[in-house]
Design an enzyme around this catalytic site. Structure first.
Site, short mmCIF file in Angstrom:
data_model
loop_
_atom_site.label_atom_id
_atom_site.label_comp_id
_atom_site.label_asym_id
_atom_site.label_seq_id
_atom_site.Cartn_x
_atom_site.Cartn_y
_atom_site.Cartn_z
N ASP A 163 51.53 13.79 8.52
CA ASP A 163 50.07 13.81 8.70
C ASP A 163 49.55 15.20 8.32
O ASP A 163 50.13 16.22 8.67
CB ASP A 163 49.73 13.50 10.17
CG ASP A 163 48.27 13.13 10.35
OD1 ASP A 163 47.99 11.98 10.71
OD2 ASP A 163 47.40 14.01 10.13
N HIS A 176 48.43 1.93 9.14
CA HIS A 176 49.41 3.02 9.28
C HIS A 176 49.86 3.12 10.73
O HIS A 176 49.11 2.85 11.65
CB HIS A 176 48.84 4.36 8.80
CG HIS A 176 47.55 4.74 9.44
ND1 HIS A 176 46.34 4.23 9.04
CD2 HIS A 176 47.26 5.57 10.47
CE1 HIS A 176 45.37 4.73 9.78
NE2 HIS A 176 45.90 5.55 10.67
N MET A 177 51.10 3.54 10.88
CA MET A 177 51.66 3.80 12.21
C MET A 177 51.92 5.30 12.33
O MET A 177 52.55 5.89 11.46
CB MET A 177 52.97 3.02 12.38
CG MET A 177 53.61 3.23 13.74
SD MET A 177 55.20 2.37 13.85
CE MET A 177 54.64 0.68 14.02
N HIS A 178 51.40 5.89 13.41
CA HIS A 178 51.68 7.30 13.69
C HIS A 178 53.03 7.38 14.41
O HIS A 178 53.30 6.58 15.32
CB HIS A 178 50.62 7.88 14.63
CG HIS A 178 49.24 7.91 14.09
ND1 HIS A 178 48.62 9.07 13.67
CD2 HIS A 178 48.31 6.92 13.92
CE1 HIS A 178 47.39 8.80 13.26
NE2 HIS A 178 47.17 7.50 13.41
N GLU A 211 40.42 5.80 11.41
CA GLU A 211 39.54 6.47 10.44
C GLU A 211 39.89 6.09 9.01
O GLU A 211 39.03 6.08 8.14
CB GLU A 211 39.66 8.00 10.60
CG GLU A 211 38.95 8.49 11.85
CD GLU A 211 39.10 9.99 12.07
OE1 GLU A 211 39.83 10.65 11.30
OE2 GLU A 211 38.48 10.47 13.03
N ASN A 219 46.30 2.60 15.44
CA ASN A 219 44.90 2.48 15.84
C ASN A 219 44.25 1.37 15.01
O ASN A 219 44.38 1.36 13.78
CB ASN A 219 44.16 3.80 15.59
CG ASN A 219 44.68 4.94 16.45
OD1 ASN A 219 45.04 4.73 17.60
ND2 ASN A 219 44.75 6.13 15.89
P1 5GP Z 1 43.67 7.17 12.14
O1 5GP Z 1 42.67 8.00 12.91
O2 5GP Z 1 43.01 6.36 11.06
O3 5GP Z 1 44.59 6.38 12.99
O4 5GP Z 1 44.62 8.23 11.44
C1 5GP Z 1 44.41 8.73 10.16
C2 5GP Z 1 45.31 9.94 10.02
O5 5GP Z 1 45.41 10.26 8.65
C3 5GP Z 1 44.77 11.20 10.72
O6 5GP Z 1 45.72 11.65 11.68
C4 5GP Z 1 44.58 12.19 9.57
O7 5GP Z 1 44.94 13.51 9.94
C5 5GP Z 1 45.48 11.65 8.49
N1 5GP Z 1 45.03 11.92 7.13
C6 5GP Z 1 43.79 11.76 6.65
N2 5GP Z 1 43.75 12.05 5.34
C7 5GP Z 1 45.02 12.41 5.00
C8 5GP Z 1 45.60 12.84 3.76
O8 5GP Z 1 44.95 12.95 2.72
N3 5GP Z 1 46.92 13.13 3.78
C9 5GP Z 1 47.68 13.03 4.91
N4 5GP Z 1 48.97 13.35 4.81
N5 5GP Z 1 47.16 12.63 6.09
C10 5GP Z 1 45.83 12.32 6.13
#
Ligand code: 5GP
Ligand code: ZN
Length: 114
Positions: A31, A101-103, A96, A88
């Protein structure tokens, strides 16, 4: 492939990412804004916008993502100390980027949820 999707661009190699794992169907990369020492995102190569859009005939992708999380945890050294896997889904949950995606988060004590 969705034209404007940043994770599709990462999957295609059009945008660089710090990759941890690659399979035929999945990609795992760090991330860009980590909340913990290990913070990796696991995505299907195919564009699926949310968990709500995973069709039952494609449910195998969910298991593959979990198995990839296990491997990412091993590779980043948090398998034994502990890690959290989070998907999420939609706005109230904090999604967002609308590419599934899975964190995988670990490497420090994590707060209890809720
Ligand atoms: P969400 O809030 O959708 O569950 O998580 C999106 C994640 O993607 C966030 O933790 C954010 O930091 C990460 N992210 C957003 N844009 C990029 C990117 O261009 N490259 C990488 N490696 N991570 C990203
Ligand atoms: Zn996408």
């Amino acid at each position: 492939m969705s034209e404007e999707c940043i994770f599709c661009k990462i999957a295609k190699g059009d945008i660089p990412a710090d990759k941890i794992l690659e399979t035929e169907t999945l990609l795992a990369f760090k991330d860009v804004n980590p909340v913990a020492p290990t913070h990796v995102l696991i995505i299907p190569r195919e564009h699926i916008s949310t968990l709500n859009h995973v069709k039952s005939e494609k449910s195998g992708i969910a298991g593959e993502m979990l198995m990839a999380a296990k491997e990412v945890a091993q590779k980043t050294g948090v398998a034994e100390t502990g890690y959290r896997t989070i998907i999420n889904t939609n706005r109230q949950a904090g999604q967002e980027i609308f590419h599934l995606h899975m964190h995988v988060i670990g490497g420090r004590p994590l707060e209890k949820m809720g």
